[in-house]
Scaffold this motif. Structure first.
Motif, PDB file in Angstrom:
ATOM      1  N   ALA A  23       0.826  -1.207   0.000  1.00 14.91           N
ATOM      2  CA  ALA A  23       0.000   0.000   0.000  1.00 14.91           C
ATOM      3  C   ALA A  23       0.862   1.260   0.000  1.00 14.91           C
ATOM      4  O   ALA A  23       0.559   2.235  -0.710  1.00 14.91           O
ATOM      5  CB  ALA A  23      -0.931  -0.013   1.209  1.00 14.91           C
ATOM      6  N   LEU A  24       1.948   1.248   0.757  1.00 15.93           N
ATOM      7  CA  LEU A  24       2.847   2.412   0.792  1.00 15.93           C
ATOM      8  C   LEU A  24       3.591   2.568  -0.527  1.00 15.93           C
ATOM      9  O   LEU A  24       3.847   3.694  -0.971  1.00 15.93           O
ATOM     10  CB  LEU A  24       3.819   2.283   1.960  1.00 15.93           C
ATOM     11  CG  LEU A  24       3.180   2.316   3.358  1.00 15.93           C
ATOM     12  CD1 LEU A  24       4.217   2.055   4.431  1.00 15.93           C
ATOM     13  CD2 LEU A  24       2.464   3.643   3.600  1.00 15.93           C
ATOM     14  N   ARG A  25       3.944   1.455  -1.165  1.00 14.23           N
ATOM     15  CA  ARG A  25       4.547   1.520  -2.503  1.00 14.23           C
ATOM     16  C   ARG A  25       3.645   2.288  -3.460  1.00 14.23           C
ATOM     17  O   ARG A  25       4.102   3.167  -4.204  1.00 14.23           O
ATOM     18  CB  ARG A  25       4.773   0.106  -3.022  1.00 14.23           C
ATOM     19  CG  ARG A  25       5.156  -0.006  -4.491  1.00 14.23           C
ATOM     20  CD  ARG A  25       4.821  -1.393  -5.024  1.00 14.23           C
ATOM     21  NE  ARG A  25       3.378  -1.638  -4.980  1.00 14.23           N
ATOM     22  CZ  ARG A  25       2.829  -2.849  -4.955  1.00 14.23           C
ATOM     23  NH1 ARG A  25       3.601  -3.928  -4.951  1.00 14.23           N
ATOM     24  NH2 ARG A  25       1.506  -2.971  -4.932  1.00 14.23           N
ATOM     25  N   ASP A  26       2.347   1.968  -3.439  1.00 14.82           N
ATOM     26  CA  ASP A  26       1.418   2.627  -4.343  1.00 14.82           C
ATOM     27  C   ASP A  26       1.137   4.065  -3.910  1.00 14.82           C
ATOM     28  O   ASP A  26       0.955   4.959  -4.743  1.00 14.82           O
ATOM     29  CB  ASP A  26       0.106   1.843  -4.405  1.00 14.82           C
ATOM     30  CG  ASP A  26       0.285   0.481  -5.069  1.00 14.82           C
ATOM     31  OD1 ASP A  26       1.350   0.253  -5.686  1.00 14.82           O
ATOM     32  OD2 ASP A  26      -0.624  -0.363  -4.955  1.00 14.82           O
ATOM     33  N   ARG A  27       1.140   4.300  -2.607  1.00 14.51           N
ATOM     34  CA  ARG A  27       0.869   5.656  -2.103  1.00 14.51           C
ATOM     35  C   ARG A  27       1.996   6.609  -2.467  1.00 14.51           C
ATOM     36  O   ARG A  27       1.757   7.765  -2.870  1.00 14.51           O
ATOM     37  CB  ARG A  27       0.676   5.614  -0.592  1.00 14.51           C
ATOM     38  CG  ARG A  27       0.371   6.961   0.039  1.00 14.51           C
ATOM     39  CD  ARG A  27       0.190   6.832   1.544  1.00 14.51           C
ATOM     40  NE  ARG A  27      -0.925   5.967   1.910  1.00 14.51           N
ATOM     41  CZ  ARG A  27      -1.268   5.683   3.166  1.00 14.51           C
ATOM     42  NH1 ARG A  27      -0.557   6.202   4.179  1.00 14.51           N
ATOM     43  NH2 ARG A  27      -2.284   4.885   3.422  1.00 14.51           N
ATOM     44  N   PHE A  28       3.239   6.133  -2.353  1.00 14.69           N
ATOM     45  CA  PHE A  28       4.387   7.012  -2.578  1.00 14.69           C
ATOM     46  C   PHE A  28       4.998   6.857  -3.975  1.00 14.69           C
ATOM     47  O   PHE A  28       5.970   7.530  -4.307  1.00 14.69           O
ATOM     48  CB  PHE A  28       5.452   6.756  -1.509  1.00 14.69           C
ATOM     49  CG  PHE A  28       4.957   6.963  -0.107  1.00 14.69           C
ATOM     50  CD1 PHE A  28       4.276   8.123   0.239  1.00 14.69           C
ATOM     51  CD2 PHE A  28       5.154   6.000   0.872  1.00 14.69           C
ATOM     52  CE1 PHE A  28       3.814   8.320   1.541  1.00 14.69           C
ATOM     53  CE2 PHE A  28       4.696   6.189   2.168  1.00 14.69           C
ATOM     54  CZ  PHE A  28       4.025   7.349   2.507  1.00 14.69           C
ATOM     55  N   GLY A  29       4.451   5.949  -4.769  1.00 12.92           N
ATOM     56  CA  GLY A  29       4.867   5.843  -6.170  1.00 12.92           C
ATOM     57  C   GLY A  29       6.176   5.133  -6.402  1.00 12.92           C
ATOM     58  O   GLY A  29       6.741   5.216  -7.497  1.00 12.92           O
ATOM     59  N   THR A  30       6.697   4.411  -5.411  1.00 16.25           N
ATOM     60  CA  THR A  30       7.945   3.677  -5.585  1.00 16.25           C
ATOM     61  C   THR A  30       8.056   2.576  -4.542  1.00 16.25           C
ATOM     62  O   THR A  30       7.536   2.714  -3.423  1.00 16.25           O
ATOM     63  CB  THR A  30       9.174   4.605  -5.474  1.00 16.25           C
ATOM     64  OG1 THR A  30      10.378   3.836  -5.609  1.00 16.25           O
ATOM     65  CG2 THR A  30       9.206   5.321  -4.132  1.00 16.25           C
TER      66      THR A  30
ATOM     67  N   PRO B 266       8.690   9.032   2.730  1.00 14.84           N
ATOM     68  CA  PRO B 266       8.824  10.020   3.814  1.00 14.84           C
ATOM     69  C   PRO B 266       9.530   9.411   5.028  1.00 14.84           C
ATOM     70  O   PRO B 266       9.437   8.203   5.283  1.00 14.84           O
ATOM     71  CB  PRO B 266       7.368  10.382   4.129  1.00 14.84           C
ATOM     72  CG  PRO B 266       6.638  10.141   2.843  1.00 14.84           C
ATOM     73  CD  PRO B 266       7.312   8.953   2.215  1.00 14.84           C
ATOM     74  N   ALA B 267      10.191  10.236   5.779  1.00 13.28           N
ATOM     75  CA  ALA B 267      11.064   9.765   6.858  1.00 13.28           C
ATOM     76  C   ALA B 267      10.363   8.823   7.824  1.00 13.28           C
ATOM     77  O   ALA B 267      10.962   7.850   8.301  1.00 13.28           O
ATOM     78  CB  ALA B 267      11.631  10.972   7.610  1.00 13.28           C
ATOM     79  N   GLY B 268       9.092   9.061   8.113  1.00 14.32           N
ATOM     80  CA  GLY B 268       8.391   8.236   9.073  1.00 14.32           C
ATOM     81  C   GLY B 268       8.089   6.826   8.613  1.00 14.32           C
ATOM     82  O   GLY B 268       7.639   5.989   9.408  1.00 14.32           O
ATOM     83  N   PHE B 269       8.336   6.541   7.338  1.00 13.75           N
ATOM     84  CA  PHE B 269       8.027   5.220   6.796  1.00 13.75           C
ATOM     85  C   PHE B 269       9.254   4.476   6.263  1.00 13.75           C
ATOM     86  O   PHE B 269       9.133   3.354   5.795  1.00 13.75           O
ATOM     87  CB  PHE B 269       6.998   5.344   5.663  1.00 13.75           C
ATOM     88  CG  PHE B 269       5.663   5.867   6.119  1.00 13.75           C
ATOM     89  CD1 PHE B 269       4.730   5.018   6.687  1.00 13.75           C
ATOM     90  CD2 PHE B 269       5.357   7.215   6.001  1.00 13.75           C
ATOM     91  CE1 PHE B 269       3.501   5.505   7.117  1.00 13.75           C
ATOM     92  CE2 PHE B 269       4.140   7.707   6.423  1.00 13.75           C
ATOM     93  CZ  PHE B 269       3.209   6.847   6.987  1.00 13.75           C
ATOM     94  N   ARG B 270      10.417   5.090   6.326  1.00 16.42           N
ATOM     95  CA  ARG B 270      11.616   4.437   5.791  1.00 16.42           C
ATOM     96  C   ARG B 270      12.006   3.214   6.608  1.00 16.42           C
ATOM     97  O   ARG B 270      12.642   2.295   6.099  1.00 16.42           O
ATOM     98  CB  ARG B 270      12.773   5.431   5.717  1.00 16.42           C
ATOM     99  CG  ARG B 270      12.547   6.500   4.663  1.00 16.42           C
ATOM    100  CD  ARG B 270      13.618   7.563   4.668  1.00 16.42           C
ATOM    101  NE  ARG B 270      13.221   8.675   3.817  1.00 16.42           N
ATOM    102  CZ  ARG B 270      13.836   9.849   3.775  1.00 16.42           C
ATOM    103  NH1 ARG B 270      14.906  10.056   4.564  1.00 16.42           N
ATOM    104  NH2 ARG B 270      13.397  10.812   2.991  1.00 16.42           N
TER     105      ARG B 270
END
Length: 916
Positions: free
Chosen positions: A405-412, A419-423
């Motif tokens: 889901a984060l891949r699709d949200r952030f486009g990569t 964003p720093a909070g998800f690395r």
């Protein structure tokens, strides 16, 4: 209860045998605390008397060397229920030796598929006129005093048959094959029965035999000498004979077919193969007498939502399954007539294509998957099966859903760009909670994996019910932008890249761009990561191909700034100190040996008339006739970035830049030694004798031989024992994590120690006729393959038989004469069906346990069914890093199942070869 363990075994000086198992009396599975046995020289047996409580006894024998180093016996732990009125139990066991081919018959391929019992523990029909002895007593009852328990470990019994015992005592039928003792398969692959001998004071001789319940008599009695139940004077003891080695005349051999799931074509598909299609391929395997279906990796590789994701060895999760394999209609019918009509139209359009058009296929899958998720969401979340799936698979499922889901949200998929909070992973439980406002972003992936798992397990159950083994594929590496790299980076060297040294597939080596493993860190918890990974694969497969098994001995490792593989080195390794190099060569000059050798004559040879332009743009004059790269352009990755920028600004010159770039890489590769991670240590560069630098060395041929001597010693002698120990340390954690039949892809630059380690661990090797393991041999013969191996005509990384036949006419002619025996005959220009048939027969007749051939090569025997263009049959081209994995079977599997004119002759070939 007093238990006497007894085992015949001839030890060497200083060795001791011990019993190790559950409970303090047996050392709690710690070899150092195991109970030591005593040796009876007269009987030639080791024995141990020990008091154990009632319950489940779990144990193994362990051989202790003089220094205490343990060698465990092979196979799974032994188990026996201790219960009943008897106070003394005498166990007669046999050592389970490693490296014995019969051990592999106890793997899931045989016990869960090929010889799977139709109803384990079901009553077995007794012989006419004789009361059938009951199965081993259940827990809490136990055999009565004075009884004999006969147990035989033997998985190789056809599902419609059973086992029995014939013997001299009347209780064993007095050798009457209709009055024998029928064994129970309740504990298959161990067969057992309890009996009270009528003459316990006399020696009883006996043998095992196949029991045909339908006919009511025994058949095919085992060969060899009679087994013996010695006379006993202890009427109160229960004697348990754990017998081994049902003596059959021939070794079991099987045949299979290899085809990636994505390449399967069916009338119900959506332009790509799906898990449901495995049932059709299973049906075809049964029609043709084949017993195994082998596929490529099936994990989710969706990182970019482009055709690049078609590469099956770059999974974003080692657990999650690929969305392309989902059969949408298998979830539920679309309620919207408009949507259903669009799906039907797309199905017809995409199914008509001759190849897998990955991007349109995936766009369709995602669109209708989302519609189905919204349509079925309420019922899905309330589904008890889903709740159980979530409870069992949650540890990997939640991270996967979050990552996707984060891949699709952030486009990569590159989490270092998030964003720093998800690395690094946040609280994944809270992030993916069903109460969260954005739950649907994550819920879609829970929904997806639940249905993929359900459909695949349905196909697995179907294959097993038909006696067909499903064989999966374990990639050696993980993708750099994956769930595992995000959640467990400490297990990997993220600053390094894995690949393969130069071989027949690629003269510059292969760079897979995967991070390498941090093996010392993995060892800290007993390789739990690997055990979990293998355990999950056991959910779907009965056999497994380990891709590039050499990686468990050593992996080809490259620094992050390499694009090609030539500047890599084996890891772990024992690099050379500069003093050792200096001592052997007589000199050491870092600039000459370790920096790119760039001279004007080299530029002219590589770039021709473009040499001057290349020099001006990319190089500086370093004096004394030498050149060096300009600042910032000294690595292959830097050159890649620079030239790709040029292509972006000058697209009209793209062809020139695409020609230029690999030649610039060649300049970077012009070194003789590669610096190791530790200062003053170096690895010889692979194939250094093919460099301009080597040719430019001062001195005569004798001086060049000094480099050759270092090279040969380093790559073929120096590391043999070191790499053997690496394999013996890492591989057992994988081999014994499940009951899968393990096969290793051991091609390429194989250390001499590898075959021995694989044999010791019962791992099958791979034999490809065009890639012989013996140096200097052009072709190997399938007849020379060892039993514990797989023979095949081609792999997914190679051209198929028909395409290879046309690649090199000179080699084809030699093969035709020497391997097929057509002396002084001219080989046909094309690989005609009769030629393919001869090659297939040659492989089927091999002594190898398995002959697993690509479906394309089987079809090559039929001039009507095979594809018109043989070049279109190849699945992968390793030398092309931009290869699009798009191969698709050219005819529907439904048609193949009905092709009686092809299937029956193939079935006859398989049967005539003695396979199955």
């Amino acid at each position: 209860m007093t238990i006497q363990f007894s085992l015949p075994y001839r030890t060497a000086w200083g060795q001791r045998l011990a019993v190790c198992g559950a409970g303090p009396a047996l050392g709690d599975w710690q070899a150092a605390a195991a109970s030591l046995m005593n040796y009876d020289e007269v009987a030639g047996r080791w024995y141990l008397d020990v008091e154990l409580p009632a319950g489940l006894l779990s144990y193994k024998y362990v051989l202790l060397a003089a220094d205490g180093a343990p060698t465990w016996e092979a196979r799974a732990n032994r188990t026996l229920v201790l219960a009943g009125p008897a106070q003394r139990l005498l166990l007669a066991d046999y050592w389970h030796a490693p490296a014995v081919p019969e051990n592999e018959l106890f793997t899931a391929a045989f016990t869960k598929a090929l010889f799977r019992r139709p109803a384990a523990g079901a009553p077995v029909k007794a012989a006419k006129g004789k009361k059938k002895p009951g199965p081993p007593a259940p827990a809490g009852a136990g055999p009565p005093p004075g009884s004999v328990v006969l147990r035989l470990a033997n998985p190789r019994v056809a599902p419609h048959l059973g086992l029995c015992v014939l013997g001299s005592d009347p209780a064993l039928g007095a050798w009457d094959n209709r009055q024998c003792l029928v064994l129970s398969d309740a504990d298959y692959p161990t067969w057992a029965a309890t009996v009270q001998l009528q003459n316990p004071g006399e020696d009883c001789v006996y043998k095992y035999a196949i029991w045909d319940a339908a006919a009511g008599h025994a058949l095919d009695m085992e060969g060899g000498e009679n087994r013996i139940i010695p006379a006993t004077g202890d009427a109160a003891a229960v004697r348990v004979f754990n017998d081994e080695d049902y003596r059959q005349a021939t070794a079991w051999r099987g045949a299979g077919v290899a085809l990636p799931v994505f390449a399967m074509r069916s009338e119900s598909g959506l332009g790509v193969g799906e898990f449901a299609d495995l049932k059709l391929l299973t049906d075809w395997a049964v029609q043709t007498g084949l017993q195994l279906v082998q596929v490529l990796p099936i994990n989710d590789t969706v990182a970019t939502h482009t055709w690049v994701d078609s590469y099956p060895y770059a999974a974003i999760s080692v657990y999650a399954l690929h969305p392309q394999f989902l059969h949408l209609e298998g979830i539920a019918p679309l309620k919207s007539k408009k949507d259903a009509a669009e799906l039907a139209r797309l199905k017809q359009e995409l199914n008509a294509k001759d190849f897998v058009d990955y991007e349109p296929v995936m766009a369709a899958k995602w669109k209708f998957l989302r519609l189905l998720y919204q349509q079925e969401k309420k019922a899905f979340l309330a589904d008890a099966d889903y709740r159980q799936f979530l409870a069992e698979q949650g540890p990997w499922l939640a991270p996967y859903a979050a990552f996707s889901a984060l891949r699709d949200r952030f486009g990569t998929a590159d989490f270092t760009q998030w964003p720093a909070g998800f690395r690094t992973p946040p609280d994944l439980g809270a992030l993916t909670a069903e109460t969260a406002a954005d739950y649907d972003d994550f819920g879609l992936f829970f929904f997806l994996q639940f249905h993929l798992d359900k459909q695949l397990r349905d196909a697995v159950a179907y294959a097993r019910s038909r006696g067909v083994v499903l064989k999966g594929d374990l990639p050696i590496g993980i993708y750099r932008h994956s769930v595992e790299a995000w959640t467990q980076p400490e297990l990997f060297h993220m600053d390094q890249q894995a690949g393969a040294p130069p071989d027949d597939f690629s003269t510059t080596g292969q760079n897979w761009r995967f991070p390498t493993y941090n093996w010392p860190r993995m060892a800290e918890d007993g390789y739990a990561w690997w055990q979990q990974r293998l355990g999950h694969l056991g959910r779907y497969f009965d056999a497994l191909r380990i891709d590039h098994i050499l990686g468990f001995f050593r992996i080809w490792e490259m620094p992050a700034d390499s694009v090609e593989g030539l500047l890599g080195h084996f890891s772990p390794a024992l690099p050379l100190h500069r003093h050792e190099i200096e001592q052997r060569l007589g000199w050491f000059d870092y600039g000459r040996l370790c920096e790119p050798y760039i001279r004007w004559h080299v530029l002219e040879a590589i770039f021709g008339q473009e040499a001057q332009g290349v020099f001006e743009e990319y190089l500086d004059d370093a004096g004394y006739g030498t050149c060096r790269f300009k600042a910032g352009l000294g690595t292959q990755r830097a050159l890649e970035t620079y030239v790709q920028g040029k292509i972006a600004t000058e697209p009209q010159h793209a062809d020139y830049f695409n020609w230029l770039l690999p030649n610039l890489y060649q300049l970077v590769n012009e070194v003789l030694f590669v610096p190791a991670a530790t200062a003053d240590f170096y690895h010889p560069r692979i194939t250094l004798n093919k460099t301009w630098s080597f040719r430019g060395l001062d001195g005569d041929e004798a001086r060049r031989r000094l480099y050759d001597d270092i090279y040969v010693d380093f790559f073929f002698h120096r590391h043999e024992e070191f790499w053997r120990q690496q394999g013996l340390t890492k591989l057992p954690a994988v081999r014994y994590a499940t009951d899968l039949l393990i096969c290793g892809e051991d091609l390429g630059m194989v250390p001499a120690s590898v075959p021995g380690v694989m044999k010791q661990l019962g791992i099958l090797g791979l034999n490809i006729q065009r890639m012989p393991a013996t140096p200097g041999l052009e072709f190997s013969h399938p007849y020379d393959a060892p039993y514990l191996s797989v023979v095949t005509t081609s792999s997914h990384d190679m051209s198929t038989l028909r395409s290879w036949w046309q690649e090199n006419r000179v080699a084809t002619q030699r093969y035709f004469e020497t391997l097929l025996g057509h002396w002084r005959e001219v080989a046909p220009y094309y690989c005609e069906p009769w030629v393919v048939r001869e090659i297939v027969v040659q492989h089927l007749q091999s002594p190898a346990m398995w002959a697993i051939l690509p479906l394309q090569d089987y079809l090559g025997m039929d001039g009507h069914l095979r594809r018109a263009d043989p070049a279109a049959e190849q699945i992968n081209v390793p030398s092309n890093p931009a290869h699009f994995w798009k191969y698709r079977l050219h005819l529907p599997l439904e048609e193949l199942v009905d092709a009686v004119g092809f299937n029956e002759p193939l079935r006859a070939l398989v049967q005539d070869s003695g396979r199955g």
